[in-house]
Design an enzyme around this catalytic site. Sequence first.
Site, PDB file in Angstrom:
ATOM      1  N   ASP A   1      -6.913  -9.897  56.321  1.00  0.00           N
ATOM      2  CA  ASP A   1      -6.568  -8.790  55.443  1.00  0.00           C
ATOM      3  C   ASP A   1      -7.795  -8.513  54.561  1.00  0.00           C
ATOM      4  O   ASP A   1      -8.810  -9.233  54.610  1.00  0.00           O
ATOM      5  CB  ASP A   1      -5.309  -9.095  54.621  1.00  0.00           C
TER       6      ASP A   1
HETATM    7  C1  BGC Z   1      -3.197  -4.619  52.707  1.00  0.00           C
HETATM    8  C2  BGC Z   1      -3.125  -4.356  54.196  1.00  0.00           C
HETATM    9  C3  BGC Z   1      -3.959  -3.164  54.550  1.00  0.00           C
HETATM   10  C4  BGC Z   1      -5.371  -3.388  54.069  1.00  0.00           C
HETATM   11  C5  BGC Z   1      -6.330  -2.276  54.424  1.00  0.00           C
HETATM   12  C6  BGC Z   1      -4.615  -4.627  52.186  1.00  0.00           C
HETATM   13  O1  BGC Z   1      -4.622  -4.608  50.815  1.00  0.00           O
HETATM   14  O2  BGC Z   1      -2.561  -5.852  52.424  1.00  0.00           O
HETATM   15  O3  BGC Z   1      -1.787  -4.185  54.579  1.00  0.00           O
HETATM   16  O4  BGC Z   1      -3.895  -2.953  55.931  1.00  0.00           O
HETATM   17  O5  BGC Z   1      -5.356  -3.537  52.671  1.00  0.00           O
HETATM   18  O6  BGC Z   1      -6.114  -1.126  53.690  1.00  0.00           O
END
Ligand code: BGC
Length: 751
Positions: free
Chosen positions: A306
Site C-alpha cells: 500500500d
Molecule cells: C489506500 C489504498 C489506495 C492507495 C493508493 C492508500 O492510502 O489505503 O487503498 O489504493 O492509497 O491511492
Amino acid sequence: MNGQDRRISRRAWLAGAGAALAWSASPARALFAIMDARPLPASVEALISQMTLVEKAGQLNLLAAAWAGGAAISLNPAGAASSFDAQLRMVRRGELTGVFNGNGAEMARRMQTEAVHRSRLKIPLLFAADVIHGLRTVFPVPLAEAASFDPDLARRTARAAAVEASASGIDWTFAPMVDIARDARWGRGVEGSGEDVLLSRLMAAARVEGFQGSGLAAPDAVAACAKHFVAYGAGEAGLDYNSVDVSERTLRDIYFPPFQAAFAAGAPTVMASFNDLSGIPATANSWLLDTILRKEWGFGGLVVSDYTGDEELIAHGFAKDGRDAARLAFLAGVDMSMQSGLYLKYLPDLVEKGEVPLARLDEAVRRVLAFKVALGLFDDPFRRIDPAREKARLRPPETLALAREAGARSIVMLRNEGEVLPLPRSGKRIALIGPFAGGGHDLIGPWNVYGTDREAVDLVTAVRETVPDTTMDDGSNLARAVAAARAADIVVLAIGETQNMSGEAQSRTEIVVPAEQQALAEAIAATGKPYVVLLRTGRALALSGAVAKAPALLVTWFLGSQDGPAIADILFGIVSPSARLPVSFPRASGQVPYYYAHRNTGRPNPPGTLQPYKAHFRDYPNSALFAFGHGLTYGNMVYSDLRLSSKTLADTPLTIRATITNTGRMTATEVVQLYIHDVVASVTQPVRVLKAFTRVTLAPGARQEVTFALTRADLSFIDRGLAPTTEPGAFRLWVAPSAEAEGLAGTFTLT
Ligand code: BGC
C-alpha cells in the site's frame, strides 16, 4: 494440465527443452495460470538478463503521478515530491514501472512515449488508479452497491467503470476492496461489501470479473487488485491503520475468503494492508505473503505494497531505517513498492551486498513483466491510451443510466409506516429540508479520484423534475426549517454524514447522526407533519429519537453521479426499494463491533426483556436496531410453506423451498435469505450464517416458490486443526427477510 497450459508448454518447448523445464517451474507460469494464460514471450527472460540492478528495481517502483500536481497526492499524505519532468527522466533511466492516479490519456501518452522510445530497454509503463466506484461516471459507493444483494449489478458497474477507465489509459485498478468490516467506527467500511462473508465473496468475484471483462489483454479491461491483505477492517477500536489481533481461525473463517474468491475469479494482483497482524506488519509478514498466499493458495500474481506501506515499517517499530524496511518487505513477499521509492533506492545495494538474493529480485521483476505482458502492453503499449476514445467513453448516457439504476437498487428502506412512501406525484406540497436536500455537494462519496459533485445531480434538481414547486431549505436555521415544514404537507429530511466522515482515516468514536442534524430532525418531528428521513452515510449508524422513529426511513448512502434521480425514483415509486442492509445497524455506538454472525455466549438473553446475568448491556439488548439483511419494499411479502427435501443431509444436496406472496398493492422485489446454525460443534459456531439469497420480483397478488440447495460443503467450518471440516449433527435453518427475523424456521441433521 488445461488446454492453455499445454499451449504455453509447447511454445516453450520450441524454445528448447531446458527452457520448457524452466518455464514449467517458473513463477511466471503460475502467474499466467492465474492471469490470462497467455504465453510469456521468451524475450522476457532475455530482457531480464540484460537489465541492470537499477533497471530491475525500477520495475518494482510505482509512484503517484506528478502531472498537474497529481490527483493522487490530494488523496494521500504528500509523498516524495516529484515533478512530471523528474518522472519523465526516471522513465528514461528505467527507474519507474508506472504511475497511479494520473490524469488521463494525454499524460499516459507522454509518459509511455518516453518509456518505449527513449528508455534503454523500452519496457512499457503500467498505469494504475483507484477506480473504486467509477471513474468520471460515479457509481454508488461499494457498501451501497453491496446493499443491492445483486452481484450481477456489481459486475455491470465494474465493467462500465473499466470501459471508462481503460479509455483513459488506465491498465490496473486498486480495487476491489474486499475487507470484511464489522466495526462501523472504521471509515473504510464504505469501500467494501460490509460484514458478511458470503456477500463479500460474491461481490469480490463479481467486481473482478467486471473489471477484467473478456481478459486482461482486452483494450477495455483493467486488471483487478484485491485489497487490503489482510484483516485491515479488524483494526482495534475501528481506528484506521490500527493493530489487528485476530486468531488464525478468524482469518481463515472470515477475512481470507473474499480474497480467495477474488483470486478464483482471476484477480492477478493483491495489495498488502497497512496494519500489523499480532505484531507482524502485513507488509513484512512472510507467513501471510509466502506461507499462505504463495505456498498454500498457489497465488502466482503480483503483490504490491500500500501507499508507503514499506516505509511505514519504521513507524511500526519493525524496521530500523528505509534500507531495512525495503529488505524486510521485499523478502517477506511484497514485489512492488508503492510511493516510498525505497525499493529503487536500496534493492540494488541490498543485492550487491548479498542481503537480498538476486533470484528473489528476478522473480519479482518477472512477475511485473509477466503482468505487463498479460495486459497486452508489450504488444501495444498504447492499447489503452487514445485521447479520442477517452473523450467518447467518458460519461456516455448508457453509463449514467446504469448509475441511476444502481443507485435506486442500493437504497434501503428501513421503515415505511402508514405507507408514507411512495410520495404522490401531485396534489401535495413537499418540503425538502436538510443539508443534503440540494446544493450539489456530498453526492459522489469517499474514494473517488476522478468524479466530481459538480457533474452529479442532487436531490432537489431531481425531485423538481417530477414536482416542480417543491420547496427546499438547507436546515441551517431551525426556525426557518420548521416554518418550511409547517407550510408543507410532507417533509423529506435529507440528513446524515458528509462524505469526509467516512473513507480513509475517517474513523469515528460515535457512529451517530451529527448533533445539529439530530436537532433538526427533532424539530421537524415536533411539527407533527409526516416526514421521510433520507440518511446519507458511509457506514452503519446508531439511530435514535426522531430519526429512528421516522415514519419513513431510507438509507441513501452516497450514490454517485445520479444520486438525486436514483433517490427520486424510489421516493415517487418509479422503482420499488429492493436493497438490504449489508451491515447491522446497532442500537448504540457502544455495541460496536456488532455483527449478526456472532457467537451465542454461555448466557444468551432470550428474546424479550433483559434478564439478570445475561449477555446484554445495562441499557440495551445486544441485538440490532435494524438487522443485517433488513430492507422493505413497496409490496408486502409473506413467507409460507417451508419444505425440506429431507430431514437429513448426506451426500446429495438438501433442497429447501418456500413460498413468497406479495399481498401488497405494488410490484416489488424481495431478497429472500437462507441462514443456518450449527447447533453443536467442536468449535462454537455463529448464531446464524447467511448461506444463500435470491431475488424474486412479484406483482401484486403473485406468489412464487423459491428454492435453495445446501450441500455438505456449505456447512463446513474451520476446525481446531485450522482445516475446513464438517461435523455430523443437528442444524437449524431459516428462510427469512433478515438475519434477525424469525421468518420460516426448520431443522435438519447432517449425517
Ligand atoms: C489506500 C489504498 C489506495 C492507495 C493508493 C492508500 O492510502 O489505503 O487503498 O489504493 O492509497 O491511492
